[in-house]
Design a protein around this motif. Sequence first.
Motif, mmCIF file in Angstrom:
data_model
loop_
_atom_site.group_PDB
_atom_site.id
_atom_site.type_symbol
_atom_site.label_atom_id
_atom_site.label_comp_id
_atom_site.label_asym_id
_atom_site.label_seq_id
_atom_site.Cartn_x
_atom_site.Cartn_y
_atom_site.Cartn_z
ATOM 1 N N LEU A 274 11.436 4.296 7.439
ATOM 2 C CA LEU A 274 11.598 5.354 6.443
ATOM 3 C C LEU A 274 12.034 4.816 5.077
ATOM 4 C CD1 LEU A 274 13.462 8.004 8.640
ATOM 5 C CD2 LEU A 274 11.029 7.944 8.077
ATOM 6 N N GLY A 275 13.075 3.991 5.076
ATOM 7 C CA GLY A 275 13.630 3.503 3.812
ATOM 8 C C GLY A 275 12.616 2.741 2.977
ATOM 9 N N ASN A 276 11.888 1.822 3.598
ATOM 10 C CA ASN A 276 10.900 1.047 2.845
ATOM 11 C C ASN A 276 9.783 1.934 2.310
ATOM 12 O OD1 ASN A 276 12.381 -1.220 3.408
ATOM 13 N ND2 ASN A 276 10.932 -2.134 4.819
ATOM 14 N N ALA A 277 9.394 2.949 3.080
ATOM 15 C CA ALA A 277 8.349 3.877 2.614
ATOM 16 C C ALA A 277 8.853 4.703 1.431
ATOM 17 C CB ALA A 277 7.911 4.786 3.753
ATOM 18 N N VAL A 278 10.086 5.191 1.503
ATOM 19 C CA VAL A 278 10.656 5.972 0.403
ATOM 20 C C VAL A 278 10.791 5.118 -0.849
ATOM 21 C CG1 VAL A 278 12.766 7.116 -0.391
ATOM 22 C CG2 VAL A 278 11.822 7.667 1.857
ATOM 23 N N ARG A 279 11.230 3.873 -0.680
ATOM 24 C CA ARG A 279 11.370 2.990 -1.844
ATOM 25 C C ARG A 279 10.003 2.676 -2.469
ATOM 26 N NH1 ARG A 279 15.957 1.543 1.171
ATOM 27 N NH2 ARG A 279 14.794 0.306 2.683
ATOM 28 N N ALA A 280 8.980 2.525 -1.646
ATOM 29 C CA ALA A 280 7.628 2.326 -2.170
ATOM 30 C C ALA A 280 7.182 3.554 -2.961
ATOM 31 C CB ALA A 280 6.655 2.038 -1.030
ATOM 32 N N ALA A 281 7.502 4.748 -2.451
ATOM 33 C CA ALA A 281 7.163 5.987 -3.158
ATOM 34 C C ALA A 281 7.857 6.042 -4.516
ATOM 35 C CB ALA A 281 7.554 7.192 -2.307
ATOM 36 N N GLN A 282 9.111 5.656 -4.543
ATOM 37 C CA GLN A 282 9.867 5.675 -5.800
ATOM 38 C C GLN A 282 9.287 4.694 -6.809
ATOM 39 O OE1 GLN A 282 13.755 4.904 -4.134
ATOM 40 N NE2 GLN A 282 14.209 7.085 -3.827
ATOM 41 N N ARG A 283 8.871 3.521 -6.331
ATOM 42 C CA ARG A 283 8.274 2.516 -7.221
ATOM 43 C C ARG A 283 7.018 3.043 -7.893
ATOM 44 N NH1 ARG A 283 8.603 -1.255 -3.043
ATOM 45 N NH2 ARG A 283 6.324 -1.274 -2.885
#
Length: 312
Positions: A274-283
């Motif tokens: 989840l965290g890596n996917a959310v951070r990718a979305a934010q980027r």
Amino acid sequence: MSSKVLIVGAGAIGGFYGGLLAKAGAEVSVVCRSDYHIVKQQGYRIKSHALGCWQFMPDQVLRDAADYDGQADYLILCSKVTPDIDRVALIRDAVAPQTAIVLIQNGVEIEEELQQAFPDNLLISGLAFICCNRLAPGEISHLAYGKLILGNLSDSHEPKTSHLRDLFLQAGIECVISEDIVASRWQKCVWNAPFNPLSVLSGGLATQAILQNQENFVRRVMQEVCSIAEACGHALPADIVEAHIALTRDMPPYKTSMLLDFERGHTMETEAILGNAVRAAQRHGVDCPCLQSLYVLMQLRELQIRSNSLLN
């Protein structure tokens, strides 16, 4: 081609795939800590609905990768991807110049630290689509599926990757090589992102019950992951959501890996999935309110677990 294999993190997944490679004639050793004594004495008993039952006795059973006697052609890392596991330290002492490092792990954007630590080694990223559980020390139950997807992070076609695929095929399991393994990781995240956290947050519901009661929400989470993957340059097939929904309907009742970790009091793969996917979305400026909500709720659940452990 030589086939000396060291499995690091030989629980249900590592033990099962290690057992298959041994069936195909590879020399397979394992690093397992929690089940060390049992596996050292009697190996693994593997019960598979599709492939039958067999005993897998590893060539070497080790507590640490540093104890491996020889040079591995393949080091297959099957540990969880969690903040409390230093994957580089876990394998460093067993990585020789010719060793191909193979990840059979969940999550997106999980390869970079290993690429940086071992820039001269072939890194094969792998995904397992499998229902497989540890019943007891040294006992593995393979319930369904088992397909492996492997892919090089470089553009070149590596003979070692093809050889590993051929070993799995020889053992009777489906294994394919992906030309875009990063996109394949996002495809698996489409399923993992809703079902893993919801199985924990619902108090232990199986995947079919989640789907029957919250299909609309599941679809929204899946679509958000598709949007993130596309923004990262890895557009997924148009029918991927429907395919995952249909697959889940046909699954036997199944507890997700995150739910099993939760029930055992283990750290969960919240950040990798989840965290890596959310951070990718934010980027990339992608809005993902449903995914973000699941991530926040899982962070709070993990905070609760840590707080309870400090009290006990």
